[in-house]
Design a protein around this motif. Structure first.
Motif, PDB file in Angstrom:
ATOM      1  N   TYR A  53       1.095  -1.318  -0.028  1.00 38.94           N
ATOM      2  CA  TYR A  53       0.041  -0.059  -0.063  1.00 38.94           C
ATOM      3  C   TYR A  53       0.969   1.209   0.070  1.00 38.94           C
ATOM      4  O   TYR A  53       0.753   2.197  -0.968  1.00 38.94           O
ATOM      5  N   MET A 142      -9.875  -6.310  -2.518  1.00 38.63           N
ATOM      6  CA  MET A 142      -9.611  -5.446  -3.566  1.00 38.63           C
ATOM      7  C   MET A 142      -9.633  -6.072  -4.781  1.00 38.63           C
ATOM      8  O   MET A 142      -8.707  -6.506  -5.487  1.00 38.63           O
ATOM      9  N   TYR A 146     -12.402  -2.173  -7.957  1.00 37.25           N
ATOM     10  CA  TYR A 146     -11.813  -1.183  -6.877  1.00 37.25           C
ATOM     11  C   TYR A 146     -10.374  -0.719  -7.737  1.00 37.25           C
ATOM     12  O   TYR A 146     -10.111   0.650  -7.692  1.00 37.25           O
ATOM     13  N   HIS A 147      -9.863  -1.605  -8.301  1.00 38.67           N
ATOM     14  CA  HIS A 147      -8.516  -1.332  -8.908  1.00 38.67           C
ATOM     15  C   HIS A 147      -8.702  -0.588 -10.368  1.00 38.67           C
ATOM     16  O   HIS A 147      -7.964   0.328 -10.731  1.00 38.67           O
ATOM     17  N   HIS A 150      -8.858   2.763  -9.222  1.00 35.24           N
ATOM     18  CA  HIS A 150      -7.436   3.184  -9.035  1.00 35.24           C
ATOM     19  C   HIS A 150      -6.879   3.719 -10.385  1.00 35.24           C
ATOM     20  O   HIS A 150      -6.104   4.630 -10.379  1.00 35.24           O
ATOM     21  N   HIS A 156      -7.017   6.881  -5.372  1.00 37.38           N
ATOM     22  CA  HIS A 156      -7.874   5.892  -4.575  1.00 37.38           C
ATOM     23  C   HIS A 156      -7.218   4.586  -4.919  1.00 37.38           C
ATOM     24  O   HIS A 156      -6.748   4.068  -5.989  1.00 37.38           O
ATOM     25  N   ASN A 157      -7.706   3.673  -3.995  1.00 36.53           N
ATOM     26  CA  ASN A 157      -7.657   2.589  -3.920  1.00 36.53           C
ATOM     27  C   ASN A 157      -6.192   1.627  -4.415  1.00 36.53           C
ATOM     28  O   ASN A 157      -5.968   1.130  -5.480  1.00 36.53           O
ATOM     29  N   ILE A 163      -8.962  -4.062   0.846  1.00 32.99           N
ATOM     30  CA  ILE A 163      -9.346  -2.646   0.879  1.00 32.99           C
ATOM     31  C   ILE A 163      -8.952  -2.005   2.509  1.00 32.99           C
ATOM     32  O   ILE A 163      -9.253  -0.779   2.391  1.00 32.99           O
ATOM     33  N   ASP A 166      -6.307   1.251   2.419  1.00 36.97           N
ATOM     34  CA  ASP A 166      -7.300   2.319   1.845  1.00 36.97           C
ATOM     35  C   ASP A 166      -8.249   2.926   2.860  1.00 36.97           C
ATOM     36  O   ASP A 166      -8.345   4.035   2.954  1.00 36.97           O
ATOM     37  N   LEU A 172      -9.818   5.158   0.004  1.00 35.00           N
ATOM     38  CA  LEU A 172     -10.793   4.078  -0.431  1.00 35.00           C
ATOM     39  C   LEU A 172     -11.942   4.661  -1.285  1.00 35.00           C
ATOM     40  O   LEU A 172     -12.432   5.777  -0.669  1.00 35.00           O
TER      41      LEU A 172
END
Length: 187
Positions: A53, A142, A146-147, A150, A156-157, A163, A166, A172
């Protein structure tokens, strides 16, 4: 694909460190304890999640790193160009930096060699699957939904398997139903 041979440097170095006993990785099962085994796997995965992360976030926040390393990965930023191949499309140093938490965890957490190698294999499958634009929507995983966010917002994410990071650090963004699939018109 040119970066792939360079990706082997970190696993080769970590294998050398494991074989010379510099890490907490072990290959025998003298006194096996299932509880400790699963606890150590959970701690290992937490450290990897935390490390990836922050490395990923810094690759975005530090413009020099983004412009010279991470931008290669983000050439695949639109839903119609995001593909499983994007999971492997990294500058060599970017790929090494994002894999480094796996190696660092070996110095902190006792983990069986086969478990470590299995998790590295799973890592390759995972990075491919979060770039396939097929979101299973299984909380707190995730997924690709979600990606994909990103890859379209850049801020984000950043998380890896889950998650949680985030959510904890305020980056998130939850995908809406219309963001998780390609638009029908794009077909």
């Amino acid at each position: 694909m040119k970066a792939m041979p360079w990706y082997t440097l970190l696993p080769a170095a970590s294998e050398y460190m494991i074989e010379h006993g510099w890490t907490k990785c072990y290959s025998t099962l003298n006194q096996f304890n299932w509880f400790l085994c699963f606890l150590y796997i959970a701690v290992y995965l937490f450290l990897v999640e935390f490390g990836i992360y922050w490395v990923h976030k810094e690759l975005h926040d530090i413009k020099f790193l983004y412009n010279h390393l991470h931008v290669t990965h983000h050439l695949y930023n639109k839903q119609n160009t995001l593909s499983p191949f994007a999971g492997l499309a990294f500058h060599p140093l970017d790929g090494i930096l994002q894999a480094l938490p796996h190696v660092i965890a070996l110095f902190i957490v006792p983990i069986h060699l086969r478990t470590h190698l299995g998790l590295l294999f799973f890592e390759g499958l995972w990075t491919t699957s979060i770039h396939d634009c097929i979101h299973g929507n299984i909380w707190p995983i995730m997924g690709a939904g979600y990606h994909t966010i990103h890859h379209t917002t850049y801020k984000h994410n950043y998380g890896h398997y889950t998650i949680w990071m985030d959510w904890m650090f305020g980056s998130l963004r939850i995908p809406l139903a219309k963001e998780t699939h390609f638009k029908e018109k794009a077909k």
